[in-house]
Design a protein around this motif. Structure first.
Motif, PDB file in Angstrom:
ATOM      1  N   LEU A   7       4.255  36.954  -4.173  1.00  0.00           N
ATOM      2  CA  LEU A   7       2.873  36.559  -4.438  1.00  0.00           C
ATOM      3  C   LEU A   7       2.784  35.078  -4.770  1.00  0.00           C
ATOM      4  CD1 LEU A   7       1.500  39.562  -6.536  1.00  0.00           C
ATOM      5  CD2 LEU A   7       1.026  39.017  -4.155  1.00  0.00           C
ATOM      6  N   ASP A   8       3.752  34.571  -5.541  1.00  0.00           N
ATOM      7  CA  ASP A   8       3.745  33.141  -5.878  1.00  0.00           C
ATOM      8  C   ASP A   8       3.850  32.280  -4.623  1.00  0.00           C
ATOM      9  OD1 ASP A   8       3.513  33.752  -8.534  1.00  0.00           O
ATOM     10  OD2 ASP A   8       5.659  33.572  -8.970  1.00  0.00           O
ATOM     11  N   SER A   9       4.705  32.708  -3.678  1.00  0.00           N
ATOM     12  CA  SER A   9       4.854  31.949  -2.428  1.00  0.00           C
ATOM     13  C   SER A   9       3.558  31.975  -1.611  1.00  0.00           C
ATOM     14  CB  SER A   9       6.007  32.536  -1.599  1.00  0.00           C
ATOM     15  OG  SER A   9       7.232  32.420  -2.291  1.00  0.00           O
ATOM     16  N   LEU A  10       2.932  33.155  -1.564  1.00  0.00           N
ATOM     17  CA  LEU A  10       1.675  33.271  -0.820  1.00  0.00           C
ATOM     18  C   LEU A  10       0.568  32.447  -1.479  1.00  0.00           C
ATOM     19  CD1 LEU A  10       1.694  37.053   0.110  1.00  0.00           C
ATOM     20  CD2 LEU A  10       1.827  35.123   1.687  1.00  0.00           C
ATOM     21  N   VAL A  14      -1.523  29.534   0.398  1.00  0.00           N
ATOM     22  CA  VAL A  14      -2.989  29.520   0.472  1.00  0.00           C
ATOM     23  C   VAL A  14      -3.542  28.236  -0.116  1.00  0.00           C
ATOM     24  CG1 VAL A  14      -5.082  30.615  -0.432  1.00  0.00           C
ATOM     25  CG2 VAL A  14      -3.253  32.021   0.523  1.00  0.00           C
ATOM     26  N   SER A  15      -2.921  27.774  -1.215  1.00  0.00           N
ATOM     27  CA  SER A  15      -3.361  26.521  -1.821  1.00  0.00           C
ATOM     28  C   SER A  15      -3.182  25.350  -0.867  1.00  0.00           C
ATOM     29  CB  SER A  15      -2.584  26.280  -3.124  1.00  0.00           C
ATOM     30  OG  SER A  15      -2.983  25.065  -3.723  1.00  0.00           O
ATOM     31  N   ALA A  16      -2.092  25.391  -0.087  1.00  0.00           N
ATOM     32  CA  ALA A  16      -1.834  24.306   0.872  1.00  0.00           C
ATOM     33  C   ALA A  16      -2.718  24.415   2.113  1.00  0.00           C
ATOM     34  CB  ALA A  16      -0.360  24.326   1.292  1.00  0.00           C
ATOM     35  N   ARG A  24      -4.952  34.222   3.616  1.00  0.00           N
ATOM     36  CA  ARG A  24      -5.665  34.569   2.381  1.00  0.00           C
ATOM     37  C   ARG A  24      -5.971  36.069   2.347  1.00  0.00           C
ATOM     38  NH1 ARG A  24      -8.724  31.517  -1.418  1.00  0.00           N
ATOM     39  NH2 ARG A  24      -8.682  29.633  -0.126  1.00  0.00           N
ATOM     40  N   LEU A  25      -6.286  36.640   3.494  1.00  0.00           N
ATOM     41  CA  LEU A  25      -6.566  38.072   3.575  1.00  0.00           C
ATOM     42  C   LEU A  25      -5.331  38.883   3.208  1.00  0.00           C
ATOM     43  CD1 LEU A  25      -8.850  40.043   4.372  1.00  0.00           C
ATOM     44  CD2 LEU A  25      -7.946  40.015   6.684  1.00  0.00           C
ATOM     45  N   HIS A  26      -4.169  38.450   3.688  1.00  0.00           N
ATOM     46  CA  HIS A  26      -2.911  39.134   3.370  1.00  0.00           C
ATOM     47  C   HIS A  26      -2.620  39.058   1.867  1.00  0.00           C
ATOM     48  CE1 HIS A  26       1.048  40.776   3.821  1.00  0.00           C
ATOM     49  NE2 HIS A  26       1.638  39.662   3.446  1.00  0.00           N
ATOM     50  N   LEU A  27      -2.840  37.908   1.263  1.00  0.00           N
ATOM     51  CA  LEU A  27      -2.625  37.742  -0.180  1.00  0.00           C
ATOM     52  C   LEU A  27      -3.575  38.643  -0.973  1.00  0.00           C
ATOM     53  CD1 LEU A  27      -1.481  36.394  -2.707  1.00  0.00           C
ATOM     54  CD2 LEU A  27      -3.072  34.490  -2.334  1.00  0.00           C
ATOM     55  N   ALA A  28      -4.851  38.684  -0.582  1.00  0.00           N
ATOM     56  CA  ALA A  28      -5.818  39.514  -1.304  1.00  0.00           C
ATOM     57  C   ALA A  28      -5.449  40.992  -1.235  1.00  0.00           C
ATOM     58  CB  ALA A  28      -7.221  39.291  -0.738  1.00  0.00           C
ATOM     59  N   GLY A  29      -4.972  41.436  -0.055  1.00  0.00           N
ATOM     60  CA  GLY A  29      -4.568  42.837   0.083  1.00  0.00           C
ATOM     61  C   GLY A  29      -3.400  43.197  -0.817  1.00  0.00           C
ATOM     62  N   LEU A  30      -2.395  42.311  -0.869  1.00  0.00           N
ATOM     63  CA  LEU A  30      -1.233  42.549  -1.737  1.00  0.00           C
ATOM     64  C   LEU A  30      -1.631  42.545  -3.213  1.00  0.00           C
ATOM     65  CD1 LEU A  30       1.615  40.456  -0.050  1.00  0.00           C
ATOM     66  CD2 LEU A  30       1.416  42.937  -0.167  1.00  0.00           C
ATOM     67  N   LEU A  31      -2.501  41.606  -3.592  1.00  0.00           N
ATOM     68  CA  LEU A  31      -2.961  41.556  -4.987  1.00  0.00           C
ATOM     69  C   LEU A  31      -3.676  42.839  -5.375  1.00  0.00           C
ATOM     70  CD1 LEU A  31      -4.287  37.885  -5.108  1.00  0.00           C
ATOM     71  CD2 LEU A  31      -2.474  38.806  -6.559  1.00  0.00           C
ATOM     72  N   LEU A  32      -4.494  43.347  -4.487  1.00  0.00           N
ATOM     73  CA  LEU A  32      -5.240  44.577  -4.785  1.00  0.00           C
ATOM     74  C   LEU A  32      -4.296  45.760  -4.949  1.00  0.00           C
ATOM     75  CD1 LEU A  32      -8.111  45.551  -5.156  1.00  0.00           C
ATOM     76  CD2 LEU A  32      -8.234  46.009  -2.718  1.00  0.00           C
ATOM     77  N   GLY A  45     -13.940  36.651  -2.140  1.00  0.00           N
ATOM     78  CA  GLY A  45     -15.211  35.953  -2.198  1.00  0.00           C
ATOM     79  C   GLY A  45     -15.148  34.618  -1.464  1.00  0.00           C
ATOM     80  N   ALA A  46     -14.037  33.863  -1.684  1.00  0.00           N
ATOM     81  CA  ALA A  46     -13.865  32.586  -0.991  1.00  0.00           C
ATOM     82  C   ALA A  46     -13.737  32.798   0.518  1.00  0.00           C
ATOM     83  CB  ALA A  46     -12.632  31.859  -1.538  1.00  0.00           C
ATOM     84  N   LEU A  47     -13.013  33.855   0.898  1.00  0.00           N
ATOM     85  CA  LEU A  47     -12.792  34.130   2.318  1.00  0.00           C
ATOM     86  C   LEU A  47     -14.102  34.492   3.017  1.00  0.00           C
ATOM     87  CD1 LEU A  47      -9.800  36.214   3.620  1.00  0.00           C
ATOM     88  CD2 LEU A  47     -12.042  36.439   4.642  1.00  0.00           C
ATOM     89  N   LEU A  48     -14.907  35.352   2.356  1.00  0.00           N
ATOM     90  CA  LEU A  48     -16.181  35.751   2.953  1.00  0.00           C
ATOM     91  C   LEU A  48     -17.170  34.598   3.001  1.00  0.00           C
ATOM     92  CD1 LEU A  48     -16.400  39.271   1.348  1.00  0.00           C
ATOM     93  CD2 LEU A  48     -16.320  38.800   3.795  1.00  0.00           C
ATOM     94  N   GLY A  49     -16.978  33.624   2.109  1.00  0.00           N
ATOM     95  CA  GLY A  49     -17.799  32.427   2.193  1.00  0.00           C
ATOM     96  C   GLY A  49     -17.486  31.625   3.444  1.00  0.00           C
ATOM     97  N   GLN A  50     -16.185  31.657   3.856  1.00  0.00           N
ATOM     98  CA  GLN A  50     -15.773  30.951   5.073  1.00  0.00           C
ATOM     99  C   GLN A  50     -16.115  31.757   6.330  1.00  0.00           C
ATOM    100  OE1 GLN A  50     -11.572  30.371   4.661  1.00  0.00           O
ATOM    101  NE2 GLN A  50     -11.728  29.219   2.760  1.00  0.00           N
TER     102      GLN A  50
END
Length: 402
Positions: A7-10, A14-16, A24-32, A45-50
């Motif tokens: 998760l830290d690597s992802l 995403v920050s970069a 970002r979608l992959h990171l959100a799924g893993l976090l959930l 929320g950020a992704l759906l804004g994009q």
């Protein structure tokens, strides 16, 4: 959440590359999946804004906000087999039977703080629409027993106040008790939750017993989402049992709730267990929004009434504080008082709080409800299939937040 190198690597990736939607979608799924719901919601929320039309992101957001349970992982170690292997060397640590379950000491006899409010809805500044809805949905049937009997109106069920923090939900609940000339029992987390198994349920039962003895009485649960959180999100049986006990008390299964009126407040109604929102429980909701212009003027006047002031234009201040909560307005008055106090210390001559102090304090304060409305917007967009938050959606549209 426990530290997770993946998760830290992802997160770093995403920050970069914040515009990389699949990443970002992959990171959100893993976090959930791993219990990081709040962080997942932020990324979605950020992704759906994009990419507002991203169906997978919308599905994940709905899952995060509605609390769809995630399958529990299989146990990784067979404790029973290990215990049998060392049975000849070490005596059993766990035995069958209720006597082996330490439930801790019984709680001391509960002394509920039941008060008699002196405030009524007349003491609530502005909020005309809220008062009308309170009267229609809750107060009118209580005040008119003959008409209630004629129309077969039941007194079962409670009222859930929801909205951004700092807008007087507790004060409104006290005013309702004052209107009914009933006693008021405020219930907080510290009066219910206990570290020992079974004591939290016992505390809830004792609180309702106290309310029944003091009837007519308004029982008010603050932060209902903390006491009655969705059971699909609760890991332990003890927390689920608290919700189950609350359901039993609301239904009056073992006791008669005649004369006991139940109100609750929450900043996150979407986190409240769905069973608590069914008919006969908290089946009526009331959205409590930031105060309107007349209410803002009344709140400012209230917080300045005992301070030395001169030349204050309440109407101008009320117009310039649209969207501010009652707590924000109280903070404005406090900040202006500090400015006048410091100026008096520097000059050695006490002076009154003037309009310049209040106008000077305005830029120092940011409305606190902005973060709540950002979260509420996601709920309205992705978790309002049943129309429960249509009133909130209408407000967001009027304010051009949706």
């Amino acid at each position: 959440m426990t530290p997770d190198p993946l998760l830290d690597s992802l997160r770093a990736a995403v920050s970069a590359a914040p515009g990389d939607v699949p990443l970002r979608l992959h990171l959100a799924g893993l976090l959930l999946e791993r219990g990081g719901r709040d962080e997942a919601v932020a990324h979605l929320g950020a992704l759906l804004g994009q990419d507002p039309g991203n169906a997978e992101a919308a599905q994940l957001m709905a899952r995060a906000l509605t609390g769809t349970p995630v399958a529990e992982p299989k146990p990784g170690f067979d404790w029973a087999a290990a215990e049998s292997q060392v049975a000849d060397v070490v005596s059993p640590r766990f035995v069958d039977g209720a006597e082996a379950v330490p439930t801790g000491p019984a709680p001391a006899e509960l002394t509920a703080d039941v008060e008699q409010p002196r405030v009524t809805l007349a003491d609530v500044g502005g909020m005309t629409d809220v008062k009308k809805r309170l009267d229609a949905a809750f107060l009118a049937p209580m005040r008119n027993p003959e008409l209630r009997k004629l129309y077969g109106k039941s007194l079962r069920g409670g009222l859930l106040l929801y909205g951004p923090p700092g807008n007087g939900k507790t004060f409104l609940a006290k005013a309702v008790a004052g209107e009914l000339r009933a006693r008021f029992l405020a219930v907080g987390l510290d009066e219910v939750l206990d570290m020992w198994l079974g004591n939290s349920e016992r505390n809830l039962h004792e609180l309702f017993l106290a309310a029944r003895r003091a009837a007519p009485c308004v029982v008010f649960f603050d932060e209902l989402d903390a006491i009655g959180q969705k059971r699909s999100r609760l890991a332990g049986a003890a927390a689920r049992n608290v919700v189950a006990q609350l359901l039993v008390e609301l239904d009056g299964v073992t006791e008669d709730n005649e004369g006991v009126f139940v109100l609750a407040a929450t900043n996150a109604p979407w986190d409240v267990d769905t069973a608590l929102r069914r008919p006969g429980r908290f089946d009526r909701t009331l959205l409590v929004l930031p105060p309107d212009e007349p209410a803002r003027a009344a709140i400012l006047e209230y917080h300045l009434r005992d301070r030395p002031v001169a030349g204050i234009d309440l109407k101008q201040l009320a117009k310039r504080t649209d969207g501010w909560s009652g707590a924000d307005l109280a903070h404005l008055c406090e900040t202006a008082s500090e400015r006048a106090l410091l100026a008096s210390v520097e000059s050695g001559v006490p002076r009154e709080i003037g309009m310049a102090d209040l106008l000077g304090a305005l830029p120092e304060i940011r409305p606190s409800a902005a973060a709540w409305f950002a979260a509420a917007r996601n709920v309205v967009l992705y978790a309002n299939a049943d129309g429960a938050y249509d009133e909130l959606a209408g407000y967001l549209k009027r304010k051009k937040l949706l």
